[in-house]
Design a protein around this motif. Structure first.
Motif, PDB file in Angstrom:
ATOM      1  N   VAL A   1       0.937  -1.624  -0.157  1.00 31.56           N
ATOM      2  CA  VAL A   1       0.177  -0.092  -0.119  1.00 31.56           C
ATOM      3  C   VAL A   1       0.341   1.483   0.085  1.00 31.56           C
ATOM      4  O   VAL A   1       1.807   1.298   0.850  1.00 31.56           O
ATOM      5  CB  VAL A   1      -1.085  -0.024   0.910  1.00 31.56           C
TER       6      VAL A   1
ATOM      7  N   ARG B   1       1.613   5.179   0.587  1.00 36.79           N
ATOM      8  CA  ARG B   1       1.223   5.629   0.966  1.00 36.79           C
ATOM      9  C   ARG B   1       2.258   7.381   0.964  1.00 36.79           C
ATOM     10  O   ARG B   1       3.581   7.783   1.063  1.00 36.79           O
ATOM     11  CB  ARG B   1       0.868   5.846   2.541  1.00 36.79           C
ATOM     12  N   ARG B   2       1.910   8.826   0.433  1.00 33.81           N
ATOM     13  CA  ARG B   2       2.223   9.769   0.241  1.00 33.81           C
ATOM     14  C   ARG B   2       3.218  10.032   1.118  1.00 33.81           C
ATOM     15  O   ARG B   2       3.021  10.172   2.608  1.00 33.81           O
ATOM     16  CB  ARG B   2       1.264  10.948   0.222  1.00 33.81           C
ATOM     17  N   GLY B   3       4.605  10.808   0.803  1.00 29.47           N
ATOM     18  CA  GLY B   3       5.692  10.826   2.239  1.00 29.47           C
ATOM     19  C   GLY B   3       6.810   9.458   2.351  1.00 29.47           C
ATOM     20  O   GLY B   3       7.480   9.221   2.768  1.00 29.47           O
ATOM     21  N   ALA B   4       5.840   8.251   2.415  1.00 28.46           N
ATOM     22  CA  ALA B   4       6.375   6.863   3.066  1.00 28.46           C
ATOM     23  C   ALA B   4       7.185   6.465   2.317  1.00 28.46           C
ATOM     24  O   ALA B   4       6.828   6.761   1.388  1.00 28.46           O
ATOM     25  CB  ALA B   4       5.117   6.379   3.545  1.00 28.46           C
TER      26      ALA B   4
END
Ligand SMILES: Cc1ncc(C[n+]2csc(CCOP(=O)(O)OP(=O)(O)O)c2C)c(N)n1
Ligand SMILES: Cc1ncc(C[n+]2csc(CCOP(=O)(O)OP(=O)(O)O)c2C)c(N)n1
Ligand code: SF4
Ligand code: SF4
Ligand code: SF4
Ligand code: SF4
Ligand code: SF4
Ligand code: SF4
Ligand SMILES: [Mg+2]
Ligand SMILES: [Mg+2]
Lengths: 180, 290, 382, 101, 382, 290, 101, 180
Positions: free
Chosen positions: A40, A42-45
């Motif tokens: 999955v 995630r923005r930034g991760a």
């Protein structure tokens, strides 16, 4: 067969980079596979993506545990992710950074390279400083270091796999190729 | 020290929402109000991920992850199960995204509403299927880009009016709210907590990832949605009594709202004008109900 | 106490005696009478349960899941299309390890619309992770409901009890109802360790990566393995109370049989009658009724058939593109272990009646036949 | 998974099925997961300018702003750097720093 | 023309080349990219199709059924929960004899939520009457879509094409796209005899009593039998156009193998690599990839394994309470016909990676083992 | 000879409806208007049986029997299939009972309405699941006996207001009608036939078997439902324009309606009064919308 | 089934699978099914009283009332005897007879 | 084992009659089975129901094709249904009718009986002439003819299986029993 791992952040296009590299190799007559780490985003991760390049069709379908090379799209990741994990001895690490390779202390089993892909991207109007699109520049630098793909094939690859700003991307790849 | 919303934090940091996620803000507020004597059920949606993977959780109250289309009836089942065991005070909350509410979950909602089961249904509306990568839902506003409504075939047709549909079910309480106005939202949550029967709260929760907006603008966008009248804030008791909770004296032009979002940037001037007109018309209709 | 009742009502009373706490169901022929009767039982104060009148079977199973997750005993019943609509939630109940017991009246799948007996509906759920019983009499229906809660609540797996439409569901016969005080002794209240509990807040069913998912399946499979022994153990406990014993398979005159029928549901009962008649004609036949197919009773079957020389499986179902499911599963289980030839027969599909004479014909055909056949569609009009 | 499942943090140690409940029931909280690693930009409160209105606290989605001695304090273990707090601060009391530069 | 693309897009282009007319689909990871791409293809005018953005997968399949019943070519794609939610309508499509072709990206069933590769979702549909293919490369996905319409429209049965999540769905590789003009030659427009036609008003799917239902199942089973031959025939036709042949099973170095792996999906590809490495070590192994499981290719399998002395089936799935489904079906089919011992292995459940070394370990274990085992859960952490 | 509705008969006698079945009357009228260029889809309901068993049919237009919950989307699929083949004029009609509409079918209806698919959805409402033997649906009126709401636990709660729910979807056309007023019904069917987009018509169709009424009273009951205001006859265009089609000058007491039906005969006086009051209140609310 | 499926009526003859379409598609109309057998009561029009308003025709659910020469005629092959026509006739022109008596 | 078939119309209670008969036999110590013809019941349409009575548990689960006796609850059915179908030679037919048995021409292989169950029902306030509830009366007459169950057991059966008007039903059964 060469196996490459990319590190980036959600939203930065690491997956795209792995695909551009594969496409370039394909244009160079190679067989390829490219895929994200299955999960999955995630923005930034922190995210990862992978490319396999071979002279014959790639039948193996398992994931990459022992890459030959690692590409780091965002140098801040080096502090939070183990970018050398599983990297084969003598493997290369290419970092998008304005610093010198020797600034990075990643052990001396690997060959470290840096390229300021962000600068090249921004110069070619590929995104902003805050959100640069560095796929093509970093791929340009990578093929130069490793010699697995010709610059011309990278350009063809860009032509085929990048929907917008094809010319700017080609220029970025070329510039990166030439500057490393 | 004067706080406008309760200080207690039940939701834990470390969760997996993107930077600036409106949905995570909404949950934080909800748990502040509902407290520890609550059971949540969450269907497939971003929140199924935000909560964290096995063996962890971030919400810190009992949570039953459930199938996409089942949030309302899962809550009904949980409520019934607790009831027969004598645990009558526990708040049972179904918490779902717009897709799980407006589309695949609407049948279970309609059923629970008709039975007037004693649960609170909360939809955090980010106006698309975000967890699967930004596909249109029937909450997607007219004009928006999504991956299934590409620029050439952008979303045509108004957002489904879910609160009105729920109001037609004559449920005790239905309301819209926004993460930009936590005080109003908390008041509504408190109200819902104290009403027996089926409660429905519709929260606009901007999503920087799906709206192609800067994470820092989440609150700004949620506010602009209200100030431009594209997302009015009101409540309906028993399907009949309408109350406007955020009055908008001078509505801002919709362009103010659109300009911070990538999903609308393909729209031509005429298209924007068309949208502006329909917002104004809808607002007129709504105002008559108050 | 002995009473007359239809099979459907045996299911209702089974639920009542089990003191189910939450019922969520949706009408469908030929199941409907089960929930109608339960509505009455609840209205008459004979059962203290909450009845959720849901808007679909998908929701019926979902409501049961929610209730069961809080530690309540939940029940539902359905048939054919309704069971199929629950499919996703049957997987859910099993993977969430919730001991819901449900009834399915076996009816043929549409289209065309059919309300008649056929096992395709419940057998299509064989891969969901539910335990699965085929009852063959009203007594079996009632008793199985009670025993299943006992077993399910120990192994934390749901149970599906199926029986034939009309041949059982709408047929009145004599049933012995155990006093509820006895049942209470047998079946204690359900009190699970893991449940939705505000004093011990846990999430259930979160994202489970490749790091852990496999292990949950492993635990489920272990639970299935445990269930084999538990079904027998609780069967014996139940026998102490009522004198009636239920096993995973029931063999009738198999010990010395040359030919063993492998059957299930009402066909199994009619086959017993046929066995008696065939024996009178000097034919050494036996009948192995498969009562439980999940967990699959491999060892019991091996034991029962070991002395025979031919097996004839009768399937009221078909996995199109393969063949009868009982035949498939039996052969899959006997492989590596036995070489008794197996003939597969289809009969009774879509509610077609299976008569004693049909079974006798099958016996004749099998006795005569030299080479086993995968599937013979008995009685089909070509 | 992009997010590593550190099953050995916060006392939850799973080496195999025997350590797991029968179903995926949680055994601990997510707050082992220091989301600071997500951060590109870093908000810094200028307590001189700050009037303690707690608007930043109110809106932080993590929440990564705590109230310590009646003042807002950013917990950099969890702050993801969305910069919402800075944007909404009525006093422009939150500055932006670029991480790793 | 050779191109790079991910497996999901190979499905989209397969649909485009087949000139599907109605698409109805609902997003679900890891399938979503298929319909996103199709949305784009339609928006770009590269396909003249109507796209119905339905509100659930149950509706997606229903809309396809409606469209197909009018004689239009219909397509959908889904995964796991979505496929499970379609379950009732999969039976429907099959019994209504509608040649819908659909894609399923194999993903593990919840709970816990998992988006990773696992075949339990589609194998749980094995009794619905759909034809069922497991593709093992992006090329296979694209080609199978085209060939399946051709076969489906002749036998009037729907086809389910499944492939592994991420390992194929999100993995870019090289695919040869046949020119649409060639595909047009291969796949004529669909023009069924029975359809919703105002000039010939018929009802479809009316109440079907026990007098006729069985015969409809019989016809369905005949259609499945016909499909075995047709898949081969159309495979050869397709080969003429493209040079690529697809059969129900593909055997790799099985002729002289002592040990044959029986595999499917991406594990089959990795197993080929392992076979090469094992052969280098002097171990005579082969790999039998099962590409089609409905209709079940019994004869093809018998032929392929007849010379070996051991079989090791690798299942990325489990029918809890029984064991791996490929193993079960294989043993069911070999029974009465063969006595080659069969070992059943589980691997890759819930997305766990299956590496060349895992396959080699399985080979070692099987070579060493004396007595066949029903199920060995490879790599499970206990 | 002056006929008030078209003479042509498309539906055939020999069908399997009970004596005096309102549902069969409704179909007869619908086919008179829609004519032969129509395709029907019918989910599980009495009409799935009324049409007759394989190999026969009574409706005499193409008919796709479909799964209980799918009528609306099946019609969407059929419409799309015909469209892509150039058959654009054909009327596609979903025909379902109240259970298939108010309960298990509502999700598909909501979806088709939101997409504004060009189909006509007709519900014949006999106020319970009749085909399975008279179980409560969410169309069952307050107070009624059914087999799942036995006398001691008779149905509590108002009938779901389906037309208002559809109206909240802002569909082009929604209307109520009754088999007692075929002329009004036919006018509405004609209207629906000529509008593009999603049309919804709700027909009250008394059921002697389920209502425990004499078959001869089917029309009388359908009339009384209107005259007592328990089932008002009106239409709504675009979710906004309300028109009353049958004005009731002096409403009859609800006892007039109840007395011909067995399903209400257990009701005590207070209960009937309660019902009378709610009918009057609902009527007041509705009248304001015209 | 209570209603016999007379598959040999109206030209639809099915002796087995070979006569059947692949799916349950209808091959004929239901009007072979003379529902007169359902009738207990029999409506009889008194044409003296009848004013040809066609209200009976309008409401018959089967429909079993035809218009022949501009007059309503009951088709007793299909009339099920619901007596709706008699109930609704404004002129009480339809009498009730008990069948079989 | 005795197998009995009942003919009635949807709504008239043929199924109930088959159950009352079975219940009576059960009270008399027999094992029983009773079931409707499997299908869709329609008000007014002809329906059938069946009862099996035996001294040992009834294991057979197939339908009844060759009944020993037939009961006709509505004599108008005789014209529209073949009530003798499969009836064994010498089997009995009991018809609810005010006519004499000889009025019915059903061949001479069977023993025909009639009972005016409608009259008895109405006299006992069991329904109206138009809709009489004749289950119990006809069962009373049937057990007299066949002698398979005692009248007392019929009464017990009614006590157990009829929810309302138990006494009236017992009286009706007795009256029918005595009048045939
Ligand atoms: C039956 C089923 N279909 C599809 C999915 C895939 N799915 C998971 S989350 C999701 C989108 C949810 O959208 P929404 O409810 O708006 O919540 P958001 O992700 O936007 O927070 C979808 C389509 C699923 N899990 N189950
Ligand atoms: C999924 C599913 N659930 C249940 C049924 C059983 N069923 C068939 S018809 C019916 C009742 C229909 O009620 P309604 O829609 O009101 O139509 P009516 O029978 O009253 O005409 C039910 C519950 C079914 N066929 N499919
Ligand atoms: S995609 Fe949007 S809603 Fe989902 S976690 Fe990210 S920001 Fe929140
Ligand atoms: S919002 Fe600004 S002024 Fe208010 S508390 Fe935060 S930092 Fe201080
Ligand atoms: S930047 Fe975002 S996450 Fe960090 S403290 Fe501010 S609001 Fe919270
Ligand atoms: S039960 Fe009611 S709706 Fe159904 S056919 Fe009979 S009268 Fe008509
Ligand atoms: S309703 Fe009466 S008056 Fe009118 S046409 Fe019929 S019989 Fe004649
Ligand atoms: S009695 Fe009923 S069926 Fe017969 S003609 Fe009159 S209305 Fe028609
Ligand atoms: Mg959303
Ligand atoms: Mg109804």
């Amino acid at each position: 067969m060469i196996e490459i791992r990319m590190h980036g952040r959600g939203g930065q296009g690491a997956v795209k980079a792995s695909f551009v590299l594969a496409e370039a190799a394909f244009q160079g007559g190679k067989y390829v596979q490219a895929f994200p780490r299955f999960g999955v985003e995630r923005r930034g991760a922190p995210v990862e993506a992978f490319t396999r390049i071979d002279d014959k069709p790639v039948q193996i379908r398992s994931q990459i545990y022992y890459p030959d090379a690692v590409i780091v799209l965002d140098q801040t990741l080096i502090e939070v992710v183990d970018v050398t994990k599983g990297l084969k001895k003598g493997g290369c690490i290419l970092i998008n950074s304005d610093k010198k390779p020797k600034k990075y202390d990643l052990g001396n089993e690997y060959n470290i390279y840096t390229i300021d892909a962000t600068k090249i991207a921004v110069e070619n109007n590929l995104g902003s400083r805050a959100a640069p699109i560095v796929n093509t520049a970093i791929v340009g630098a990578f093929v130069k270091i490793t010699g697995i793909v010709k610059l011309d094939d990278v350009k063809k690859g860009i032509e085929n796999s990048i929907p917008r700003n094809k010319e700017e991307n080609k220029k970025a790849a070329t510039q990166a190729f030439n500057s490393i | 020290m004067k706080l406008t919303i309760p200080e207690r934090e039940i939701m834990q940091p470390g969760h997996l929402a993107c930077q600036g996620c409106g949905a995570s803000m909404a949950m934080r507020y909800a748990l502040k109000i509902f407290g520890r004597d609550s059971v949540l059920t969450i269907p497939a949606c971003c929140w199924a991920v935000i909560d964290g993977p096995f063996p962890y959780t971030a919400v810190n109250v009992p949570l039953f992850h459930t199938a996409f289309e089942t949030a309302a009836v899962m809550a009904s089942g949980i409520k019934a199960g607790l009831d027969v065991q004598g645990e009558k005070s526990t708040n049972v909350i179904a918490w779902a995204g717009d897709g799980g509410t407006f589309d695949i979950g609407i049948q279970a909602i309609s059923g629970a509403a008709e039975r007037n089961d004693d649960i609170t249904y909360i939809v955090y509306d980010n106006e698309a299927y975000m967890n699967t990568g930004i596909q249109r839902s029937s909450a997607t506003p007219h004009g928006a880009w999504t991956t299934t409504t590409p620029i050439k075939h952008y979303k045509i047709g108004a957002k489904k009016n879910m609160v009105e549909i729920m109001s037609a079910h004559r449920i005790p309480y239905a309301a819209t709210a926004s993460v930009a106005y936590p005080e109003d939202l908390c008041k509504k949550l408190e109200k819902a907590k104290n009403i027996r029967g089926f409660k429905f709260i519709h929260i606009l929760a901007p999503c920087p990832t799906g709206w192609k907006s800067d994470p820092k603008y989440t609150v700004k966008l949620a506010k602009l949605a209200v100030q431009t009248n594209i997302f009015p804030i009101y409540e309906i008791e028993n399907g009949l009594k309408y109350t406007q909770n955020k009055k908008v004296k001078q509505r801002k032009p919709i362009t103010e709202y659109f300009k911070y979002q990538g999903r609308f940037k393909h729209l031509k001037k005429e298209e924007v004008e068309f949208i502006q007109k329909s917002i104004d018309r809808e607002n007129e209709i709504l105002l008559k109900k108050f | 106490m002995k009473k007359t009742m239809i099979g459907n009502h045996a299911a209702s009373w089974g639920a009542q005696l089990s003191r189910v706490q939450v019922i969520a169901a949706y009408p469908i022929t030929p199941q409907t009478l089960i929930v109608e009767k339960l509505s009455e039982i609840v209205a008459d104060g004979e059962l203290d349960a909450k009845f959720i009148k849901v808007e679909s079977e998908h929701s019926a199973m979902s409501a049961c899941i929610g209730a069961s997750a809080t530690g309540a005993r939940a029940y539902t019943a359905t048939s054919a299309q309704g069971l199929a609509l629950m499919h996703e939630m049957l997987h859910w109940a099993a993977l969430a390890r919730l001991p819901i017991v449900m009834t399915n009246v076996n009816r043929a799948m549409a289209p065309g619309w059919s309300i008649w007996a056929d096992q395709n509906d419940s057998l299509s759920q064989r891969d969901t992770g539910m335990m699965h019983i085929f009852a063959s009499s009203s007594q079996d229906i009632l008793d199985s409901t009670i025993i299943s809660y006992k077993v399910s609540e120990q192994v934390l797996l749901p149970t599906l009890i199926s029986f034939d439409a009309f041949f059982l569901s709408h047929t009145m016969e004599v049933v012995d109802m155990p006093p509820i005080t006895d049942v209470d002794k047998f079946l204690p209240p359900y009190n699970p360790e893991y449940k939705l509990d505000v004093n011990n807040p846990r999430s259930f069913g979160a994202l489970t990566s490749e790091e852990h998912y496999y292990e949950f399946r492993y635990k489920m499979q272990n639970a299935m393995d445990d269930a084999v022994g538990l079904i027998k153990k609780e069967g014996r406990e139940f026998e102490k109370l009522t004198g009636r014993y239920y096993d995973l398979v029931h063999s009738y005159k198999c010990e010395d049989a040359d030919l063993i029928f492998v059957t299930s549901g009402t066909i199994a009962e009619t086959t017993n009658v046929a066995v008696d008649e065939l024996r009178k004609d000097g034919k050494k036949v036996g009948n192995l009724k498969i009562r439980v197919i999940r967990p699959y009773p491999k060892q019991d079957i091996l034991k029962a058939v070991k002395n025979c020389s031919k097996i004839a499986v009768i399937d009221r179902n078909i996995s199109c593109g393969y063949h009868g499911i009982f035949a498939q599963e039996l052969k899959g289980a006997l492989y590596n272990e036995s070489d008794i030839p197996v003939w597969g027969y289809l009969a009774g599909i879509g509610g077609r009646d299976v008569k004693v004479d049909d079974i006798k014909e099958i016996a004749d055909e099998t006795f005569k036949s030299k080479k086993p056949v995968d599937m013979i569609m008995k009685g089909v009009k070509i | 998974m992009l997010i590593k499942f550190r099953t050995d943090k916060k006392g939850v140690k799973i080496s195999g099925a025997k350590d797991m409940p029968p179903m995926p029931a949680s055994l601990g909280l997510m707050n082992w997961n220091k989301t600071s690693s997500w951060r590109n930009l870093k908000p810094i409160i200028d307590y001189e300018k700050c009037i303690d209105c707690f608007i930043c606290w109110k809106f932080c989605p993590e929440p990564a702003i705590k109230i310590v001695d009646e003042r807002p304090v950013i917990d950099y273990d969890f702050c993801k750097g969305c910069m919402l707090c800075a944007e909404e601060c009525p006093k422009d009391a939150i500055a932006t720093e670029v991480e790793g530069k």
